[in-house]
Design an enzyme around this catalytic site. Sequence first.
Site, PDB file in Angstrom:
ATOM      1  N   THR A  64     -40.440 -59.819 -11.204  1.00 19.68           N
ATOM      2  CA  THR A  64     -40.385 -58.468 -11.770  1.00 19.68           C
ATOM      3  C   THR A  64     -39.743 -57.524 -10.766  1.00 19.68           C
ATOM      4  OG1 THR A  64     -42.385 -58.921 -13.016  1.00 19.68           O
ATOM      5  CG2 THR A  64     -41.803 -56.610 -12.721  1.00 19.68           C
ATOM      6  N   HIS A 109     -34.152 -51.007   5.006  1.00 19.86           N
ATOM      7  CA  HIS A 109     -34.914 -50.338   6.068  1.00 19.86           C
ATOM      8  C   HIS A 109     -34.100 -50.106   7.333  1.00 19.86           C
ATOM      9  CE1 HIS A 109     -36.050 -53.677   8.869  1.00 19.86           C
ATOM     10  NE2 HIS A 109     -35.736 -54.403   7.826  1.00 19.86           N
ATOM     11  N   GLY A 157     -32.978 -58.465   4.018  1.00 20.15           N
ATOM     12  CA  GLY A 157     -31.879 -59.204   4.628  1.00 20.15           C
ATOM     13  C   GLY A 157     -32.147 -60.695   4.739  1.00 20.15           C
ATOM     14  N   CYS A 178     -37.584 -62.376  21.916  1.00 20.49           N
ATOM     15  CA  CYS A 178     -38.192 -63.697  21.867  1.00 20.49           C
ATOM     16  C   CYS A 178     -39.198 -63.691  20.728  1.00 20.49           C
ATOM     17  CB  CYS A 178     -38.848 -64.078  23.184  1.00 20.49           C
ATOM     18  SG  CYS A 178     -39.642 -62.747  24.056  1.00 20.49           S
ATOM     19  N   ASN A 237     -26.444 -58.307  15.585  1.00 25.73           N
ATOM     20  CA  ASN A 237     -27.666 -57.503  15.655  1.00 25.73           C
ATOM     21  C   ASN A 237     -28.151 -57.246  17.072  1.00 25.73           C
ATOM     22  OD1 ASN A 237     -28.337 -60.393  15.580  1.00 25.73           O
ATOM     23  ND2 ASN A 237     -30.450 -59.689  15.664  1.00 25.73           N
ATOM     24  N   GLN A 246     -26.569 -55.022   9.706  1.00 27.39           N
ATOM     25  CA  GLN A 246     -26.326 -53.968  10.701  1.00 27.39           C
ATOM     26  C   GLN A 246     -25.010 -53.238  10.442  1.00 27.39           C
ATOM     27  OE1 GLN A 246     -28.594 -53.144  12.818  1.00 27.39           O
ATOM     28  NE2 GLN A 246     -29.901 -54.955  13.003  1.00 27.39           N
TER      29      GLN A 246
END
Lengths: 395, 396
Positions: free
Chosen positions: A235, A199, A70, A332, A146, A176
């Site tokens: 690649t 992920h 992302g 944070c 998010n 998200q």
Amino acid sequence: MIYLDNAATTPMDPRVVQAMETSMREDFANSGTVYKIGLDASEKIEECRQTISELLCLPSSHRIVFTSGGSESNNLFLKGYSFPGKRVACSGLEHPSVLDTVDWLNDTDEAIDLKPFQKEGVFQPSGIRVLKENKVRLFCLSHVNNEIGSINNPSHWIPDLNKTGPQTKLFLDGVQGVGKLPITANTWNGISGYSVSAHKINGPKGIGVLIYDSRLDLTPQIHGGKQQYGVRSGTLPVPLIVGFTSALKLALERRNEFENRAKELNACLVNGLKDLERENPELQLTFNTPVELDFSQRSPYIVNFSFPPVEGEVLLHHLEQKGIYVGLGSACSAHSREPSRILTGIGRSKQEARCSLRISFGAQNKLEEVEMFLTEFKTAYEALYPTFRQGTLTK
Amino acid sequence: MTASRIVLIRYDEIGLKGKNRQFFESALLKNIKEQLKGMEGLRYSTPRGRIFIVLESDQIDTCLRNLARVPGIASMSSGVEVEPDADIIAQMGIDWIAPLLEQKSDLPFCVKTQRSNKKFPISSPDFNYEVGSRIMKQLHDKGLRVDLTHPEFELEVEIGHERTVAFYNRVPGLGGLPVGSSGQVLTLLSGGIDSPVAAFNIIKRGCRSHFIFFDNQAFLGRGGYDKVLRLAKKLNRFQGQGILYVVPFGDLQVSIRDHCNPSNRVVLYRRMMYRIAQELAQRKGYLGLVTGESIGQVASQTLENLAAVSGLCTTSVFRPLIGTDKVDIVQQAKRIETYEISIEPQPDCCSVFMPPRPVTRSKIPDLERDETRYPWKPLMEKALGDIERIELGKVV
């Protein structure tokens, strides 16, 4: 273990692992070579591209570029399209990979403040004229925020944007959103760029895509072997691409089922928290997710709430001791103790931002887990409240 | 192909220790063998005042690198065993020096012989001359010159009873005394820069240090724990066989936070840390506590606040850094490779546990009054009962 931090990342689906393992064994050849095994690898990548394109109902104008995830997708589009000289803006509530990139691209003197034109993280069409007045050439938003889960659905105001400011392109951070929100051919109307990460949908880390309108010129950010239309050299990692495709397929196959369950979990959590608040006069909750809105305007997968004076990080560690993993309401960074800009951006105080948690659901979560969370949250809060309440000492 | 070489280890300070010498020497040899246990085929011998290790030439770098972590070694060199013959040794010197003269046009050098075998017929100065003049004859026109006071290249020869060794690259060791020669202590590790340096200094004086860490995972997560574990492992490389004790300290901290005068909090936490450390040391037979305190460095390290914790202890409290400036501590920390770990951001709950204005001159009667306000004895017993014990040599 109860894992309720699925907006941070998700566990990999065993079927994705399986698909990748096979690919890691078999597809080692460089897809840029001209002998058979290289061409096979290249073909496999094209098949994946085709599958992704179909799964996401992409129009023929839009192309897919594989990236490392992302953050890279966001950087590639924002910098690749705007640098140098095009003005960029965002609502101010985006992920740091958008927010910091916008800051980097813009001269700070001419920063455009669009926070007044959002409500609970949802961009309001009244801000469109500000984009025009400031000659903004690229406007960036989160599809799903998010931290708080509010949804930007630009289809409502894209005609207005096209009419008022036809030169303003729109980019959505979809990290998200994909796999969770419905995506149809209409979704892409007026979208110039869109980022996805594997992920977050039970796929592997290190792979994502940038979807963008191929009629736009993107300056490459990584130069080299001119792979992927010359836009992103390097690649191509066939097993990761196979993993991404497999994860996306699995997520979309059962999207409705998961969404309905997420709504159930969401209601259980929100109502459970409200019950706790009613039972305990020392607990005062503020929902940072706009829970009063329906699920067309907020993601059922994310609930963010504050509970001052108890610090979110301490509560997180108390839950960790019970094997429950949740997210901070306001992440944070490792280098600063300041809460992120999202909660303060929607008008919460710094204390509310520090005293918050984000619960985010995934495909594996069950109702009992939410109930367990509520029980342990109550216990931890009650244990911690006296310690955080000010002025307890009688000398 | 590799050839047999010799590493020669010197240990000046131990040599001075009169009747205890045997004890110190065997402790050092044991530690050296422990430090080098991963290397195969080493042969040890211990002529008077020296330790020799015979090894292959490709093992030398690893050997010297490991020996640099052994307290008690004054210096070490790698060299070769030779016949005590001036021609042979001079040729060896020429082979070593000639390549250096290809890079520079001026090289001051000298030969230094030590002759512990007094039966050898030539005196040390004479032997120096014999070897030195042969080398000069070959190399003086290439820029080699004799300089006895500031040589850049020192060819050393040790003529012993059993063997003669020639070498040139003397490197300093850690100095100090071999670990195990001075008993065991317990260092309070915080995760900061100072306490690892304090531990190192005490290890260098021959003490085996174990470590105690006061943890609060319910509030801070595992960040501090992981960091201290890595620090303790780094320090353990200088000694082996150390133990890290992790004390769950959260309940005590909360109780002090909730019941006592806010400005006294920090000193009250520290009093409990000292009490627990002392109790553990006494139960385990450790002969002192070690801390990284340095006068005036932070609010808790004023003389008054140091007295407020020291007064609780009948066990010795060692503060090796008490008069050391921060800059010097930082330099030492970099040298022993703990600095980079210590400066990693560590979760701390300043906002929860730290008062806005910590007392700099605590008064003991005030502290004692605060300590009647919370049940420190049962909390301390519970903490002692729940200690986690980690053998540092056994963790990966």
